[in-house]
Design an enzyme around this catalytic site. Structure first.
Site, PDB file in Angstrom:
ATOM      1  N   SER A   1      49.101  29.763  37.516  1.00  0.00           N
ATOM      2  CA  SER A   1      48.261  29.407  36.110  1.00  0.00           C
ATOM      3  C   SER A   1      48.694  27.872  35.830  1.00  0.00           C
ATOM      4  CB  SER A   1      49.123  30.311  35.208  1.00  0.00           C
ATOM      5  OG  SER A   1      49.932  31.262  35.740  1.00  0.00           O
TER       6      SER A   1
ATOM      7  N   HIS B   1      41.970  30.736  40.507  1.00  0.00           N
ATOM      8  CA  HIS B   1      42.598  31.133  39.227  1.00  0.00           C
ATOM      9  C   HIS B   1      41.941  32.233  38.839  1.00  0.00           C
ATOM     10  CE1 HIS B   1      44.590  30.649  35.303  1.00  0.00           C
ATOM     11  NE2 HIS B   1      45.455  31.340  35.706  1.00  0.00           N
TER      12      HIS B   1
ATOM     13  N   GLU C   1      38.502  30.336  38.302  1.00  0.00           N
ATOM     14  CA  GLU C   1      38.479  28.983  38.454  1.00  0.00           C
ATOM     15  C   GLU C   1      38.702  28.584  39.794  1.00  0.00           C
ATOM     16  OE1 GLU C   1      40.075  27.612  33.935  1.00  0.00           O
ATOM     17  OE2 GLU C   1      41.810  28.264  35.363  1.00  0.00           O
TER      18      GLU C   1
ATOM     19  N   ASN D   1      43.747  27.648  30.595  1.00  0.00           N
ATOM     20  CA  ASN D   1      45.032  27.484  30.295  1.00  0.00           C
ATOM     21  C   ASN D   1      45.408  26.293  29.353  1.00  0.00           C
ATOM     22  OD1 ASN D   1      45.752  30.150  30.969  1.00  0.00           O
ATOM     23  ND2 ASN D   1      46.799  29.419  32.766  1.00  0.00           N
TER      24      ASN D   1
HETATM   25  N1  3HC Z   1      40.753  48.346  35.702  1.00  0.00           N
HETATM   26  C1  3HC Z   1      39.619  49.342  35.368  1.00  0.00           C
HETATM   27  N2  3HC Z   1      39.547  49.828  34.161  1.00  0.00           N
HETATM   28  C2  3HC Z   1      40.328  49.214  33.393  1.00  0.00           C
HETATM   29  C3  3HC Z   1      41.188  48.230  33.480  1.00  0.00           C
HETATM   30  C4  3HC Z   1      41.607  47.948  35.062  1.00  0.00           C
HETATM   31  N3  3HC Z   1      42.252  47.081  35.191  1.00  0.00           N
HETATM   32  N4  3HC Z   1      41.814  47.710  32.262  1.00  0.00           N
HETATM   33  C5  3HC Z   1      41.352  48.468  31.460  1.00  0.00           C
HETATM   34  N5  3HC Z   1      40.268  49.187  31.837  1.00  0.00           N
HETATM   35  C6  3HC Z   1      39.473  50.184  31.424  1.00  0.00           C
HETATM   36  C7  3HC Z   1      40.046  50.901  29.957  1.00  0.00           C
HETATM   37  O1  3HC Z   1      40.769  52.011  30.722  1.00  0.00           O
HETATM   38  C8  3HC Z   1      39.024  51.288  29.113  1.00  0.00           C
HETATM   39  O2  3HC Z   1      38.201  52.570  29.492  1.00  0.00           O
HETATM   40  P1  3HC Z   1      37.891  53.583  28.500  1.00  0.00           P
HETATM   41  O3  3HC Z   1      36.758  52.790  27.670  1.00  0.00           O
HETATM   42  O4  3HC Z   1      37.369  54.680  29.225  1.00  0.00           O
HETATM   43  O5  3HC Z   1      39.125  53.831  27.642  1.00  0.00           O
HETATM   44  C9  3HC Z   1      37.919  50.402  29.287  1.00  0.00           C
HETATM   45  O6  3HC Z   1      38.367  49.483  30.558  1.00  0.00           O
HETATM   46  C10 3HC Z   1      38.070  49.008  28.228  1.00  0.00           C
HETATM   47  O7  3HC Z   1      39.382  48.651  27.861  1.00  0.00           O
HETATM   48  P2  3HC Z   1      40.085  48.943  26.507  1.00  0.00           P
HETATM   49  O8  3HC Z   1      39.898  50.223  25.855  1.00  0.00           O
HETATM   50  O9  3HC Z   1      41.477  48.422  26.586  1.00  0.00           O
HETATM   51  O10 3HC Z   1      39.245  47.861  25.525  1.00  0.00           O
HETATM   52  P3  3HC Z   1      38.651  46.704  25.483  1.00  0.00           P
HETATM   53  O11 3HC Z   1      36.956  46.807  25.657  1.00  0.00           O
HETATM   54  O12 3HC Z   1      39.395  45.728  24.267  1.00  0.00           O
HETATM   55  O13 3HC Z   1      38.884  45.578  27.043  1.00  0.00           O
HETATM   56  C11 3HC Z   1      40.099  43.670  27.456  1.00  0.00           C
HETATM   57  C12 3HC Z   1      40.135  45.269  27.394  1.00  0.00           C
HETATM   58  C13 3HC Z   1      38.875  43.361  28.640  1.00  0.00           C
HETATM   59  C14 3HC Z   1      41.455  43.498  28.383  1.00  0.00           C
HETATM   60  C15 3HC Z   1      39.630  43.020  26.374  1.00  0.00           C
HETATM   61  O14 3HC Z   1      40.593  43.286  25.311  1.00  0.00           O
HETATM   62  C16 3HC Z   1      39.912  41.617  26.542  1.00  0.00           C
HETATM   63  O15 3HC Z   1      39.070  41.039  26.971  1.00  0.00           O
HETATM   64  N6  3HC Z   1      41.066  41.016  26.162  1.00  0.00           N
HETATM   65  C17 3HC Z   1      41.319  39.369  26.521  1.00  0.00           C
HETATM   66  C18 3HC Z   1      41.639  39.377  27.917  1.00  0.00           C
HETATM   67  C19 3HC Z   1      41.982  37.861  28.022  1.00  0.00           C
HETATM   68  O16 3HC Z   1      41.788  36.921  27.351  1.00  0.00           O
HETATM   69  N7  3HC Z   1      42.402  37.590  29.589  1.00  0.00           N
HETATM   70  C20 3HC Z   1      42.938  36.374  30.107  1.00  0.00           C
HETATM   71  C21 3HC Z   1      44.259  36.007  29.760  1.00  0.00           C
HETATM   72  S1  3HC Z   1      44.741  34.481  30.409  1.00  0.00           S
HETATM   73  C22 3HC Z   1      45.048  34.657  31.826  1.00  0.00           C
HETATM   74  O17 3HC Z   1      44.824  35.754  32.527  1.00  0.00           O
HETATM   75  C23 3HC Z   1      45.556  33.484  32.578  1.00  0.00           C
HETATM   76  C24 3HC Z   1      46.924  33.341  33.168  1.00  0.00           C
HETATM   77  O18 3HC Z   1      47.051  32.355  33.873  1.00  0.00           O
HETATM   78  C25 3HC Z   1      47.831  33.405  32.119  1.00  0.00           C
END
Ligand code: 3HC
Length: 291
Positions: free
Chosen positions: A121, A142, A154, A192
């Protein structure tokens, strides 16, 4: 350079997802862990995610080949098993010394044409490229958490990455179902560099008592349409991970005002409140869901 055989080192939060999306794209994947218990828990996460994707596809009247995808993933504790891979992606602990050692070993183990990538990251890609002894064949790849759902990768090139290797890495990102963006080897790349100072600024607001974590999260969700507010997202990413990114940047760029460590973050990490992974951060968590 056509990437068909992929090695993933690390089957944790990011590694299991990278192994899975590569297999979903049709690649043969070998994922390597250091202990059987880590491998078992990573593979169990893959099984759970594949079952969810199959269930979702069925709901929409489509289909998803969970068994076929799973059959393309092999888990092992033996790093030599990635020797003939076209690409090896590292997704281990964020510790530059350990990553450098790993890449030096991979440089000795892997066939001469193997491309290396790090999912770091925040560390400089050029440092790991040098350690591998294959700077022309090295990129950053990334991915974002959760890898199965986030559409971005990325693709980071250093001054030495060859055009051919960069193009192959970018094509691999597409194979994984992602939209690749090209980045230079700068701190935090694109996402990031913007996201971590934003999360830190929210914590500084908490330090000053400007608003509660819940209200800041609600404000950013409803005011900006973000799916998660900064505190929920920090819990999701991991407070220890966020602190370690900031500490690395503060050390390397002490005069950059955007890189500062908020007290709230330090205190939570000291108390071992790492977020979702430990059951508590700024919020309490039950498994994958906020309590
Ligand atoms: N595999 C398969 N399905 C999955 C899953 C996975 N890994 N994770 C979640 N799901 C499913 C859930 O079970 C859910 O199914 P359901 O509708 O049957 O209940 C569905 O996907 C939707 O998930 P949620 O109900 O939790 O709800 P959301 O619609 O809010 O989606 C999310 C979840 C996509 C995580 C959304 O909240 C989001 O986009 N959050 C922001 C995440 C983000 O910004 N990530 C980047 C972080 S920074 C990073 O990673 C960089 C690092 O270097 C620090």
């Amino acid at each position: 350079m056509n990437i068909k055989k992929v090695g993933v080192i690390g089957c944790g939060l990011m590694g299991h997802g990278i192994a899975q999306v590569a297999a979903q794209g049709g690649c043969e994947v070998t994922v390597v862990e250091t202990e059987q218990k880590f491998l078992d828990s990573g593979l169990a996460r893959i099984d759970k995610s594949l079952a969810k994707l199959a269930e979702k596809a069925k709901e929409k009247g489509g289909s998803f080949d969970a068994a076929g995808t799973r059959a393309r993933i092999k888990g092992t504790l033996d790093r030599k098993a990635v020797a003939d891979c076209d690409l090896v992606v590292e997704a281990i602990i964020e510790d530059l010394e350990i990553k450098n050692k790993l890449f030096a070993e991979l440089g000795r183990i892997c066939k001469p044409t193997t491309i290396f990538a790090s999912n770091t990251s925040s560390f400089p890609i050029a440092a790991m490229a040098k350690a591998s002894g294959r700077p022309k064949q090295f990129v950053g790849l990334h991915f974002f958490n959760p890898v199965q759902l986030m559409k971005l990768v990325e693709v980071v090139r250093t001054n030495e990455t060859s055009d051919e290797v960069f193009a192959a890495a970018r094509a691999f990102g597409e194979t994984c179902g992602k939209s690749p963006v090209a980045c230079k080897d700068t701190p935090g790349f694109v996402v990031n560099r913007l996201l971590v100072p934003y999360m830190a600024e929210a914590m500084k607001m908490l330090d000053r008592g400007d608003a509660t974590a819940q209200d800041i999260d609600t404000a950013m969700k409803l005011g900006c349409g973000y799916p998660m507010g900064p505190f929920e997202l920090t819990d999701y990413v991991g407070l220890d991970t966020t602190l370690s990114i900031l500490q690395g940047w503060v050390k390397a760029h002490p005069n950059e005002p955007a890189f500062q460590i908020p007290k709230a973050l330090e205190e939570k990490v000291k108390a071992k409140k790492f977020g979702r992974k430990s059951g508590e951060g700024f919020y309490k968590w039950e498994g994958d869901k906020k309590a």
